[in-house]
Design a protein around this motif. Structure first.
Motif, PDB file in Angstrom:
ATOM      1  N   LYS A  83      -2.102  -8.550   4.839  1.00 30.66           N
ATOM      2  CA  LYS A  83      -1.779  -7.563   5.873  1.00 30.66           C
ATOM      3  C   LYS A  83      -0.474  -7.859   6.606  1.00 30.66           C
ATOM      4  O   LYS A  83       0.124  -6.967   7.178  1.00 30.66           O
ATOM      5  CB  LYS A  83      -2.900  -7.514   6.927  1.00 30.66           C
ATOM      6  CG  LYS A  83      -4.179  -6.952   6.421  1.00 30.66           C
ATOM      7  CD  LYS A  83      -5.257  -6.772   7.467  1.00 30.66           C
ATOM      8  CE  LYS A  83      -5.085  -7.488   8.761  1.00 30.66           C
ATOM      9  NZ  LYS A  83      -6.148  -7.257   9.722  1.00 30.66           N
ATOM     10  N   ASP A  84      -0.037  -9.109   6.610  1.00 32.34           N
ATOM     11  CA  ASP A  84       1.158  -9.511   7.354  1.00 32.34           C
ATOM     12  C   ASP A  84       2.412  -8.958   6.671  1.00 32.34           C
ATOM     13  O   ASP A  84       2.743  -9.358   5.557  1.00 32.34           O
ATOM     14  CB  ASP A  84       1.226 -11.038   7.429  1.00 32.34           C
ATOM     15  CG  ASP A  84       2.409 -11.549   8.238  1.00 32.34           C
ATOM     16  OD1 ASP A  84       3.331 -10.755   8.555  1.00 32.34           O
ATOM     17  OD2 ASP A  84       2.424 -12.753   8.556  1.00 32.34           O
ATOM     18  N   PRO A  85       3.141  -8.036   7.334  1.00 32.99           N
ATOM     19  CA  PRO A  85       4.303  -7.409   6.710  1.00 32.99           C
ATOM     20  C   PRO A  85       5.440  -8.381   6.385  1.00 32.99           C
ATOM     21  O   PRO A  85       6.355  -8.033   5.634  1.00 32.99           O
ATOM     22  CB  PRO A  85       4.754  -6.356   7.722  1.00 32.99           C
ATOM     23  CG  PRO A  85       4.079  -6.686   8.988  1.00 32.99           C
ATOM     24  CD  PRO A  85       2.875  -7.517   8.672  1.00 32.99           C
ATOM     25  N   VAL A  89       5.898  -6.773  -1.127  1.00 33.33           N
ATOM     26  CA  VAL A  89       6.070  -6.442  -2.543  1.00 33.33           C
ATOM     27  C   VAL A  89       5.123  -5.300  -2.940  1.00 33.33           C
ATOM     28  O   VAL A  89       5.565  -4.289  -3.484  1.00 33.33           O
ATOM     29  CB  VAL A  89       5.903  -7.685  -3.446  1.00 33.33           C
ATOM     30  CG1 VAL A  89       5.853  -7.279  -4.922  1.00 33.33           C
ATOM     31  CG2 VAL A  89       7.039  -8.674  -3.201  1.00 33.33           C
ATOM     32  N   PRO A  90       3.800  -5.415  -2.647  1.00 36.45           N
ATOM     33  CA  PRO A  90       2.917  -4.280  -2.973  1.00 36.45           C
ATOM     34  C   PRO A  90       3.293  -3.003  -2.223  1.00 36.45           C
ATOM     35  O   PRO A  90       3.173  -1.910  -2.781  1.00 36.45           O
ATOM     36  CB  PRO A  90       1.526  -4.765  -2.565  1.00 36.45           C
ATOM     37  CG  PRO A  90       1.625  -6.223  -2.402  1.00 36.45           C
ATOM     38  CD  PRO A  90       3.058  -6.562  -2.165  1.00 36.45           C
ATOM     39  N   LYS A  91       3.757  -3.139  -0.985  1.00 32.10           N
ATOM     40  CA  LYS A  91       4.170  -1.957  -0.223  1.00 32.10           C
ATOM     41  C   LYS A  91       5.312  -1.244  -0.952  1.00 32.10           C
ATOM     42  O   LYS A  91       5.305  -0.014  -1.081  1.00 32.10           O
ATOM     43  CB  LYS A  91       4.598  -2.356   1.186  1.00 32.10           C
ATOM     44  CG  LYS A  91       5.011  -1.178   2.052  1.00 32.10           C
ATOM     45  CD  LYS A  91       5.331  -1.643   3.473  1.00 32.10           C
ATOM     46  CE  LYS A  91       5.612  -0.466   4.353  1.00 32.10           C
ATOM     47  NZ  LYS A  91       7.038  -0.270   4.602  1.00 32.10           N
ATOM     48  N   TYR A  92       6.279  -2.005  -1.430  1.00 34.72           N
ATOM     49  CA  TYR A  92       7.373  -1.420  -2.214  1.00 34.72           C
ATOM     50  C   TYR A  92       6.823  -0.687  -3.440  1.00 34.72           C
ATOM     51  O   TYR A  92       7.221   0.439  -3.732  1.00 34.72           O
ATOM     52  CB  TYR A  92       8.361  -2.518  -2.639  1.00 34.72           C
ATOM     53  CG  TYR A  92       9.305  -2.078  -3.727  1.00 34.72           C
ATOM     54  CD1 TYR A  92      10.466  -1.373  -3.433  1.00 34.72           C
ATOM     55  CD2 TYR A  92       9.015  -2.338  -5.068  1.00 34.72           C
ATOM     56  CE1 TYR A  92      11.310  -0.937  -4.448  1.00 34.72           C
ATOM     57  CE2 TYR A  92       9.858  -1.910  -6.083  1.00 34.72           C
ATOM     58  CZ  TYR A  92      11.005  -1.215  -5.765  1.00 34.72           C
ATOM     59  OH  TYR A  92      11.841  -0.775  -6.773  1.00 34.72           O
ATOM     60  N   GLU A 144     -11.128  -3.470   4.733  1.00 34.81           N
ATOM     61  CA  GLU A 144     -10.000  -2.891   5.467  1.00 34.81           C
ATOM     62  C   GLU A 144      -9.166  -2.059   4.492  1.00 34.81           C
ATOM     63  O   GLU A 144      -9.397  -2.079   3.293  1.00 34.81           O
ATOM     64  CB  GLU A 144      -9.157  -4.001   6.100  1.00 34.81           C
ATOM     65  CG  GLU A 144      -9.926  -4.792   7.145  1.00 34.81           C
ATOM     66  CD  GLU A 144      -9.078  -5.850   7.822  1.00 34.81           C
ATOM     67  OE1 GLU A 144      -7.911  -5.534   8.159  1.00 34.81           O
ATOM     68  OE2 GLU A 144      -9.566  -6.971   7.994  1.00 34.81           O
ATOM     69  N   GLU A 145      -8.206  -1.332   5.021  1.00 33.90           N
ATOM     70  CA  GLU A 145      -7.365  -0.505   4.162  1.00 33.90           C
ATOM     71  C   GLU A 145      -5.949  -1.061   4.100  1.00 33.90           C
ATOM     72  O   GLU A 145      -5.370  -1.427   5.110  1.00 33.90           O
ATOM     73  CB  GLU A 145      -7.328   0.932   4.661  1.00 33.90           C
ATOM     74  CG  GLU A 145      -6.636   1.850   3.673  1.00 33.90           C
ATOM     75  CD  GLU A 145      -6.762   3.315   4.024  1.00 33.90           C
ATOM     76  OE1 GLU A 145      -5.713   3.981   4.083  1.00 33.90           O
ATOM     77  OE2 GLU A 145      -7.896   3.782   4.231  1.00 33.90           O
ATOM     78  N   LEU A 146      -5.434  -1.131   2.888  1.00 39.37           N
ATOM     79  CA  LEU A 146      -4.044  -1.523   2.639  1.00 39.37           C
ATOM     80  C   LEU A 146      -3.502  -0.623   1.537  1.00 39.37           C
ATOM     81  O   LEU A 146      -4.188  -0.405   0.532  1.00 39.37           O
ATOM     82  CB  LEU A 146      -3.968  -2.973   2.151  1.00 39.37           C
ATOM     83  CG  LEU A 146      -3.902  -4.104   3.169  1.00 39.37           C
ATOM     84  CD1 LEU A 146      -3.940  -5.447   2.448  1.00 39.37           C
ATOM     85  CD2 LEU A 146      -2.652  -4.005   4.017  1.00 39.37           C
TER      86      LEU A 146
END
Length: 136
Positions: free
Chosen positions: A23-25, A32-35, A53-55
């Motif tokens: 969860k830590d940006p 990397v997964p966010k990208y 939780e949601e990510l």
């Protein structure tokens, strides 16, 4: 695997499971997964600390065994010494490719995956390679 083969695989891939998603940006296991999510991939985050939780638009599961759908790429953010503990789950999941992020190498783990017929990329960042191959 050549750059052309890797690019073709990444173009076909749709679903990426992220073992060790965070969860830590500020952590690579988040940005990397966010990208990848922003590039249109469907992400399945895996981390028992954040189960439920949601990510990245999906509920976090606690283990690879909880994933009940095909996975094109398993992106691994776990220390090398933890990898053999995941071997059975990875083999049961049968992702099309196992990607060990930068700094992650484990010759016995990699050999076991290859022996089982899985594609393996080790010690490379999926975000960096995606950007390089697609010139983003």
């Amino acid at each position: 695997m050549t750059d052309m083969e890797l690019k073709a695989y990444l173009e076909r891939a749709r679903t990426i499971a992220v073992l060790g998603a965070h969860k830590d940006p500020l952590r690579p296991a988040h940005y990397v997964p966010k990208y990848l999510f922003e590039q249109g991939y469907r992400l399945l985050p895996v981390n028992p600390r954040f189960r439920g939780e949601e990510l990245f638009g999906a509920k976090v599961v606690g283990s690879l065994g909880e994933i009940l759908e095909p996975v094109d790429i398993l992106d691994v953010f776990r220390p090398p010494e933890a990898l053999m503990g995941h071997l059975e789950e990875v083999l049961a999941l049968r992702p099309g490719m196992v990607w060990l992020q930068s700094g992650i190498r484990h010759p016995a783990f990699e050999a076991a995956l290859r022996q089982a017929g899985l594609l393996v990329v080790a010690d490379r960042c999926l975000m960096v390679e995606h950007r390089r191959l697609f010139s983003l």
